[in-house]
Design an enzyme around this catalytic site. Structure first.
Site, PDB file in Angstrom:
ATOM      1  N   GLU A 138      56.831   1.651  50.472  1.00 57.58           N
ATOM      2  CA  GLU A 138      55.617   1.403  51.261  1.00 57.58           C
ATOM      3  C   GLU A 138      54.506   0.776  50.443  1.00 57.58           C
ATOM      4  O   GLU A 138      53.796  -0.109  50.924  1.00 57.58           O
ATOM      5  CB  GLU A 138      55.119   2.720  51.882  1.00 57.58           C
ATOM      6  CG  GLU A 138      54.063   2.531  52.971  1.00 57.58           C
ATOM      7  CD  GLU A 138      52.634   2.373  52.468  1.00 57.58           C
ATOM      8  OE1 GLU A 138      51.758   1.987  53.258  1.00 57.58           O
ATOM      9  OE2 GLU A 138      52.364   2.636  51.272  1.00 57.58           O
ATOM     10  N   HIS A 155      44.088   6.255  46.236  1.00 58.70           N
ATOM     11  CA  HIS A 155      44.647   5.465  45.121  1.00 58.70           C
ATOM     12  C   HIS A 155      43.921   5.746  43.811  1.00 58.70           C
ATOM     13  O   HIS A 155      44.023   4.986  42.852  1.00 58.70           O
ATOM     14  CB  HIS A 155      44.661   3.958  45.425  1.00 58.70           C
ATOM     15  CG  HIS A 155      45.776   3.565  46.348  1.00 58.70           C
ATOM     16  ND1 HIS A 155      46.182   2.270  46.517  1.00 58.70           N
ATOM     17  CD2 HIS A 155      46.594   4.301  47.128  1.00 58.70           C
ATOM     18  CE1 HIS A 155      47.192   2.225  47.382  1.00 58.70           C
ATOM     19  NE2 HIS A 155      47.452   3.453  47.771  1.00 58.70           N
ATOM     20  N   ASP A 214      48.785  10.430  48.775  1.00 54.52           N
ATOM     21  CA  ASP A 214      49.257   9.245  49.506  1.00 54.52           C
ATOM     22  C   ASP A 214      50.655   8.948  48.982  1.00 54.52           C
ATOM     23  O   ASP A 214      50.772   8.404  47.880  1.00 54.52           O
ATOM     24  CB  ASP A 214      48.292   8.078  49.242  1.00 54.52           C
ATOM     25  CG  ASP A 214      48.786   6.768  49.832  1.00 54.52           C
ATOM     26  OD1 ASP A 214      49.717   6.785  50.629  1.00 54.52           O
ATOM     27  OD2 ASP A 214      48.210   5.719  49.457  1.00 54.52           O
ATOM     28  N   ASP A 263      50.409   8.759  57.554  1.00 53.33           N
ATOM     29  CA  ASP A 263      49.913   8.334  56.246  1.00 53.33           C
ATOM     30  C   ASP A 263      48.440   8.728  56.136  1.00 53.33           C
ATOM     31  O   ASP A 263      47.771   8.976  57.139  1.00 53.33           O
ATOM     32  CB  ASP A 263      50.100   6.818  56.072  1.00 53.33           C
ATOM     33  CG  ASP A 263      50.282   6.425  54.604  1.00 53.33           C
ATOM     34  OD1 ASP A 263      49.827   7.176  53.717  1.00 53.33           O
ATOM     35  OD2 ASP A 263      50.863   5.352  54.346  1.00 53.33           O
ATOM     36  N   HIS A 303      55.971   8.020  53.467  1.00 54.60           N
ATOM     37  CA  HIS A 303      56.613   7.463  52.264  1.00 54.60           C
ATOM     38  C   HIS A 303      56.506   8.361  51.034  1.00 54.60           C
ATOM     39  O   HIS A 303      55.471   8.982  50.804  1.00 54.60           O
ATOM     40  CB  HIS A 303      56.093   6.050  51.968  1.00 54.60           C
ATOM     41  CG  HIS A 303      54.639   5.928  51.619  1.00 54.60           C
ATOM     42  ND1 HIS A 303      54.184   5.923  50.322  1.00 54.60           N
ATOM     43  CD2 HIS A 303      53.526   5.787  52.382  1.00 54.60           C
ATOM     44  CE1 HIS A 303      52.872   5.773  50.315  1.00 54.60           C
ATOM     45  NE2 HIS A 303      52.437   5.699  51.549  1.00 54.60           N
TER      46      HIS A 303
END
Ligand SMILES: [Zn+2]
Length: 349
Positions: free
Chosen positions: A224, A325, A190, A245, A73
């Site tokens: 995503e 994240h 990510d 991923d 993604h």
């Protein structure tokens, strides 16, 4: 069989360029176009877009066994303007699992609906140490305690609106990309790292004059981070879906920044045992050193397709990414291992 050579400086350059294209979920047009442009140099690929805005590239294989698909993604964490505050600054609403202290003091762009970009930074409302003292470190970070300070002379909602800013405008945070000693440090590895892995695999195979055994669809997903990216756009003739991923690193995890990982279970339960075993066997046959892991707070686009009723086997592989994240980091060794694994899969019957 030896795998084609990977041009790691080219892989790194493409990744850095992609990281620098803002693409919070819902605002991915530029990143999709960027990947589309890169893939358009390969004449063997048939490119198309789904109505939802994802990019699909088909490469016809050498045999007519059932087609397979890979997905990664381009959408990332980010935010939208929730409220224009009485002081003219902006309260945000998060897109995806954005970690607020991870973007505190970060530079950002507000993307207006008319296509303008306005610069600012994301601050604690009460951030001045000489005024608020210990409160600055003690305040719990939440959307109401933080605001975008615009780099414009505005002090009321009217002034902010005159800049073209409105509720619902997308906000992207600076990726702050750095490449040092083989490490790539940036927000949004990510999952741009894995998009770069797929592009690098296509490039390396093409340059070596090789093509996949089975027909393959590359699905570049754009929703995503909010859970439904690949729920659409995987053609019904596809039998296997390999999600590419990031691997989650932390205490108790087997993944690291120097390896590629196969995830056999995450928050959505176990992945497909047969397909996972096939990938493990391919890694072993091709000398790819990999980790096996379980991710405690994680969902993938492969599972999104399963939940949408996709009747395929699904597996998940990807490079180890530290501080996911948050301000993320990986290493070129993990990236090349992942690209090699993708190529080994594509070349397999
Ligand atoms: Zn991801």
């Amino acid at each position: 069989m030896t795998l084609p050579n990977i041009d790691t400086s080219d892989l790194t350059k493409f990744l850095i360029d992609l990281l620098n294209v803002p693409s919070p979920t819902g605002f991915t047009e530029d990143a999709i176009t960027f990947v589309e442009k890169e893939l358009s140099q390969f004449n063997q690929l048939e490119l198309s877009r789904t109505r939802k805005g994802a990019l699909v590239a088909k490469w016809v294989g050498k045999n007519d066994a059932e087609p397979v698909a890979l997905t990664a993604h381009v959408d990332t964490l980010g935010a939208m303007v929730k409220d224009i505050k009485p002081n003219g600054r902006l309260q945000l609403t998060r897109i995806g699992g954005l970690v607020l202290n991870g973007v505190e003091t970060e530079g950002c762009w507000v993307h207006t609906s008319k296509g303008e970009k306005i610069r600012g930074s994301y601050m604690l409302n009460k951030s001045a140490a000489h005024v608020y003292s210990t409160k600055v470190s003690e305040t719990k970070r939440d959307e109401k305690a933080m605001e975008v300070r615009l780099d414009a002379r505005v002090s009321n909602p009217q002034g902010t609106r005159e800049l073209g800013i409105e509720v619902g405008d997308f906000v992207s945070f600076d990726p702050r990309v750095e490449a040092t000693n083989g490490f790539i440090r940036s927000r949004h590895l990510d999952d741009k790292a894995c998009v770069a892995n797929i592009v690098s695999a296509i490039k390396s195979l093409t340059e070596a004059g090789q093509s996949p055994a089975r027909s393959v669809y590359f699905h570049i997903s754009n929703y995503e981070e909010v859970g439904h990216g690949a729920s659409a756009g995987i053609p019904p003739e596809v039998h296997e879906l390999v999600t590419v991923d990031m691997a989650a690193i932390g205490k108790g995890q087997s993944s690291d920044e120097y390896h590629t990982t196969i995830c056999v279970k995450d928050s959505g339960g176990p992945y497909h045992h047969g397909l996972s075993n096939k990938l493990r066997a391919l890694a072993e046959a091709n000398g790819i050193d990999y980790k096996v892991d379980i991710y405690p707070f994680y969902g993938s686009d492969g599972e999104a397709f399963w939940r949408a009723g996709g009747d395929v086997s699904v597996a998940l592989i990807g490079p180890g990414v530290d501080a996911s994240h948050n301000y993320e980091r990986t290493h070129i060794d993990a990236l090349t291992a992942t690209t090699n694994w993708i190529m080994a899969y594509l070349l397999s019957d």
